[in-house]
Structures are given as C-alpha cells and as structure tokens.
Write a protein that holds these residues in place. Structure first.
Motif, PDB file in Angstrom:
ATOM      1  N   GLU A 155       3.837 -30.713  57.258  1.00 48.14           N
ATOM      2  CA  GLU A 155       4.574 -31.165  58.439  1.00 48.14           C
ATOM      3  C   GLU A 155       5.597 -32.188  57.972  1.00 48.14           C
ATOM      4  O   GLU A 155       5.243 -33.324  57.641  1.00 48.14           O
ATOM      5  CB  GLU A 155       3.640 -31.752  59.490  1.00 48.14           C
ATOM      6  N   LYS A 184       5.407 -27.158  59.745  1.00 50.96           N
ATOM      7  CA  LYS A 184       6.391 -27.541  60.755  1.00 50.96           C
ATOM      8  C   LYS A 184       7.570 -28.216  60.053  1.00 50.96           C
ATOM      9  O   LYS A 184       7.369 -29.075  59.197  1.00 50.96           O
ATOM     10  CB  LYS A 184       5.786 -28.483  61.788  1.00 50.96           C
ATOM     11  N   LEU A 207       8.853 -16.988  58.283  1.00 48.45           N
ATOM     12  CA  LEU A 207       7.885 -17.900  58.884  1.00 48.45           C
ATOM     13  C   LEU A 207       6.490 -17.299  58.806  1.00 48.45           C
ATOM     14  O   LEU A 207       6.256 -16.178  59.287  1.00 48.45           O
ATOM     15  CB  LEU A 207       8.220 -18.170  60.359  1.00 48.45           C
ATOM     16  N   ALA A 211       3.603 -21.025  62.000  1.00 50.56           N
ATOM     17  CA  ALA A 211       4.633 -21.984  61.587  1.00 50.56           C
ATOM     18  C   ALA A 211       5.583 -22.286  62.742  1.00 50.56           C
ATOM     19  O   ALA A 211       5.793 -21.452  63.637  1.00 50.56           O
ATOM     20  CB  ALA A 211       5.409 -21.439  60.394  1.00 50.56           C
ATOM     21  N   GLU A 212       6.179 -23.477  62.720  1.00 48.81           N
ATOM     22  CA  GLU A 212       7.144 -23.878  63.745  1.00 48.81           C
ATOM     23  C   GLU A 212       8.361 -24.479  63.049  1.00 48.81           C
ATOM     24  O   GLU A 212       8.230 -25.454  62.307  1.00 48.81           O
ATOM     25  CB  GLU A 212       6.536 -24.893  64.712  1.00 48.81           C
ATOM     26  N   VAL A 213       9.522 -23.898  63.310  1.00 49.01           N
ATOM     27  CA  VAL A 213      10.755 -24.351  62.669  1.00 49.01           C
ATOM     28  C   VAL A 213      11.866 -24.475  63.706  1.00 49.01           C
ATOM     29  O   VAL A 213      12.052 -23.590  64.551  1.00 49.01           O
ATOM     30  CB  VAL A 213      11.194 -23.376  61.550  1.00 49.01           C
ATOM     31  N   THR A 214      12.580 -25.581  63.631  1.00 46.62           N
ATOM     32  CA  THR A 214      13.861 -25.728  64.330  1.00 46.62           C
ATOM     33  C   THR A 214      14.948 -25.708  63.269  1.00 46.62           C
ATOM     34  O   THR A 214      14.933 -26.521  62.346  1.00 46.62           O
ATOM     35  CB  THR A 214      13.917 -27.045  65.120  1.00 46.62           C
ATOM     36  N   ALA A 239       4.092 -17.634  65.300  1.00 47.86           N
ATOM     37  CA  ALA A 239       5.102 -18.563  64.783  1.00 47.86           C
ATOM     38  C   ALA A 239       6.197 -18.767  65.820  1.00 47.86           C
ATOM     39  O   ALA A 239       6.448 -17.907  66.678  1.00 47.86           O
ATOM     40  CB  ALA A 239       5.691 -18.036  63.480  1.00 47.86           C
ATOM     41  N   LYS A 240       6.878 -19.911  65.719  1.00 49.05           N
ATOM     42  CA  LYS A 240       7.935 -20.255  66.677  1.00 49.05           C
ATOM     43  C   LYS A 240       9.193 -20.670  65.917  1.00 49.05           C
ATOM     44  O   LYS A 240       9.134 -21.538  65.044  1.00 49.05           O
ATOM     45  CB  LYS A 240       7.481 -21.403  67.591  1.00 49.05           C
TER      46      LYS A 240
END
Length: 422
Positions: A155, A184, A207, A211-214, A239-240
C-alpha cells in the motif's frame, strides 16, 4: 487482372521509414525484439491510417501528421516538480530513463532499455489489433521507459509520478506496470515538454486480484507537439481501476484507452477532461471489453472547446457472450465556448449477453446566458463569470477523485488553462 497500387507516401511516412533505418543500430533489443521492430515498421510502410479506417474516422492521421521532426539527442528538457508534493518521481528525459531510481517500499523498478536488451519484455510488445498505428510506431522506435512491479499487498503512501518530458525532436517510451494482489497505489503519468515534437507513449497495466489503482494521465504538451499515446489495462478479479485523463495541450493528440476485465468483480471508472483551444485536434478513443460476468464500469468525459479546436470522443463497450450481470454506463458532455470549435462523439455498445444493464448518452451545449447574467448582475466580470461556469462544469469530475492534494493540483491546472484560453 486487378492491380492494387500503393498510394504515394506522405513526407511524414517517408521521414519515419528513413529515421528507422538511421536509428536501427542504436535501438536496444535481442532477436525477438528486433523482429517485432521489423514487423512494426512494415506496418508503417503500408501507410498511416486514414478516415477510411473506422477507428480513425475522425482523426485522419495520414493527413494531419504532415511533418515529423528529426531525433535530437542534444535536447535537454527542464525538470518539473511533481504534481503531488512528496511523490516518487521517475523521469524520462527526451526518451531516456534515469539510472538512479528512488527507493519505494514494495516496488521494484527496472529501466526498460535493459528489458529490451535481454528480450524479457518482448511478449508484451505485440499490437492489440491490425489498426494499432500507435503501437506500431512505438514498437518500432521505443528505446526506454520503466518497468514497475508493485508487490502483493503493498500500500503506497505517496504517488509514483512517471514524467515523460521532451524538448523537441522525437521521443518514444513505454511504461509497463504490474500491481500485485491486494496492492493499492496512485500513479501519475505526466506528459509534457516544449518545442516541435513527435511523442509516442504506451502504458500497460495489469491488476492482480483485489488490487486498487488510481492512474492519472496529465497531458500538457505545447501546441507545437504531436502526442500519440495508449493506455492498456487488464483488471483482475475484484480489482478496481480509476483512470483519470486530462488533456490540456498538444497540437495533434490521440489518447487511446484499451481496457479488459479479466476477473469477476472487476470495476473500471474512467473520468476525463479535455480542455481544447487554438487550432488543435484532440482524440480520445476507448475500447472496453467486459469479458467475464459480474463486472462494472462507468465512463464520464467532459469537454471544453474554444477557438478553432476540434475534439473527438469514441467510446466502445463490448459485452461478451458470457459476461452476464455486466453493468456499464457511459456519458460524454461538451461545452462549446466558440462558434468555430467542434466536437464529435461516437458512443457504441456491442452486447452479446442478455442479462446486463448498459447505457450511454452524449450532450453538447453552450454557456447558459441566464447563469452568466446572474453572476454579472452581482458584480462578477464576464471573464470571471465564464470561468466559474466552466469550472463548475468540470469540477464535479475532478472532485470524484476524493484526494485533496490531487484535486487541488488539478483544479489549479484548470484555472491556469482558463486564464490562458478563456
């Protein structure tokens, strides 16, 4: 007997083919990579895409790309501060990565030139389709970039900012990123520079589960630059991915977005702002494949057009036969600030499943004169009033990012753009 003659090459096509011959010995790569380079230049020899190619209908690259600058190894881009203070910066200056990379816990960083040389990156270099002109151009000339591997469960406390900066000439970079299960991260992709330039940039994101990615793309090339870019992503189970795109520069810009959901529960959000001014052309083209059941997506694109600028948004959502319970929505809204500006929108849905919720919409409007009068009647001058209305039109999209430092930085760029072009 039918005879098919090859159209006479344009100056830009000839310049690209000649440049490949001149630079071939300087490009890194093992045998597999060099074979892919040969295939890529062969695709370019067959001609750049025209409006007869459906996916390029609104951006006739063969006509619009009327000149190609030479490579300029002496060009020295100016360093820029990161958009978010404290970010780990990975800079690529005129197509060359930095040998010294920052240490980030849970993140492995390698120079792409090394992975091209040993061939380990070769399997990920293939184009995504027969009309992938940007992929072919980048594959032919790419010499550097970064490969980033974010460990399972990591993270990241601060964003990673990938800076692709040019100072004229040609630059071609690639940015593959793998994000492990449950990790993240916030990643900022910065595209900027000065001078007459041709840039191509391909970002590839995978991803892992949960998993979370911006990922933010901030494109601020000068109005003397051609910028051809591609963002490709595979989104795994649960995942996002939130992708934010801001185009605020460039003479000729094409930003392609190619996303595929590969695991159930995957969620994709696209939020885009195109700020178009002068005599420029900007095209954002998205292809989203919902390939598995129980996935969701929303795409909202806001466009502000002034001067003689021309803009395009093509958004295609493919729902595969087995992708039941897909929920996909897409909207494109445009604010025209001049009579000479124009914006073309082409939303598409191709659905082969029968238990889905999908929709799309598009609007084009001008500033509401009643709203303008309301503000001016209360002592706000016309330019400031127009700026407030424009900011209100796009601020909603920015504020969805829900990160105060990022929102403030993007709104400052919006204010600066309007001071220059409003």
């Amino acid at each position: 007997m039918n005879m098919h003659t090859q159209p006479q090459r344009t100056p830009a096509e000839t310049a690209l083919i000649d440049a490949f011959g001149d630079r071939l010995s300087l490009l890194p790569g093992d045998g597999a990579v060099m074979l892919k380079r040969d295939d890529a230049i062969e695709a370019i020899k067959h001609g750049l895409p025209t409006r007869r190619v459906e996916s390029w209908h609104y951006t006739d690259l063969r006509r619009l790309l009327n000149a190609v600058p030479d490579f300029d190894p002496a060009a020295a881009p100016k360093a820029v501060a990161p958009i978010v203070e404290g970010s780990a910066v990975l800079a690529i200056l005129n197509g060359k990565s930095d040998a010294k990379t920052p240490a980030v816990d849970g993140v492995a960083i390698e120079r792409l030139s090394e992975k091209l040389t040993d061939g380990s990156i070769a399997p990920g270099l293939d184009p995504y389709g027969s009309d992938d002109a940007i992929g072919a151009l980048n594959m032919a000339f790419v010499a550097d970039g970064y490969f980033i591997d974010i460990a399972d469960g990591a993270e990241l406390e601060k964003p990673i900012e990938l800076q692709n900066l040019q100072a004229g000439g040609q630059t071609h970079v690639r940015l593959p990123v793998r994000v492990g299960a449950g990790a993240k991260a916030v990643i900022v992709e910065r595209q900027a520079g000065e001078g007459a330039a041709l840039t191509s940039s391909v970002s590839q994101l995978v991803l892992g589960e949960g998993a979370e990615v911006t990922w933010l793309i901030v494109q601020e090339q000068p109005e003397t630059a051609t910028h051809l870019a591609q963002f490709k992503a595979h989104i795994g189970k649960d995942a996002k991915l939130t992708l934010f795109v801001m185009n605020a520069g460039g003479r000729l810009v094409r930003q392609e977005i190619v996303v595929r959901t590969t695991g159930e529960g995957a969620d994709f959000k696209l939020r885009g702002i195109n700020l178009l001014a002068g005599d420029t052309h900007t095209d954002v083209t998205m292809v989203l494949d919902h390939a598995v059941p129980h996935t969701t997506s929303t795409e909202i694109v806001r466009n502000v057009v002034t001067g003689k600028a021309r803009g395009v948004f093509q958004g295609r959502i493919n729902v595969h036969q087995y992708a039941q319970k897909t929920n996909a929505k897409m909207a494109c809204n445009t604010l025209l600030l001049s009579d000479d500006g124009e914006f073309s929108t082409k939303p598409e849905l191709e659905i082969f499943a029968d238990d889905v919720v999908c929709g799309h919409g598009a609007t084009v409007t001008e500033i509401d004169h009643d709203h303008l009068f309301y503000l001016m009647a209360r002592g706000v001058d016309e330019k400031s009033a127009r700026g407030l209305l424009v900011k209100a039109f796009v601020a909603e999209v920015i504020e969805e990012l829900d990160d105060e430092a990022i929102v403030d930085a993007l709104e400052a760029r919006l204010d600066g753009w309007f001071v220059a072009h409003g």
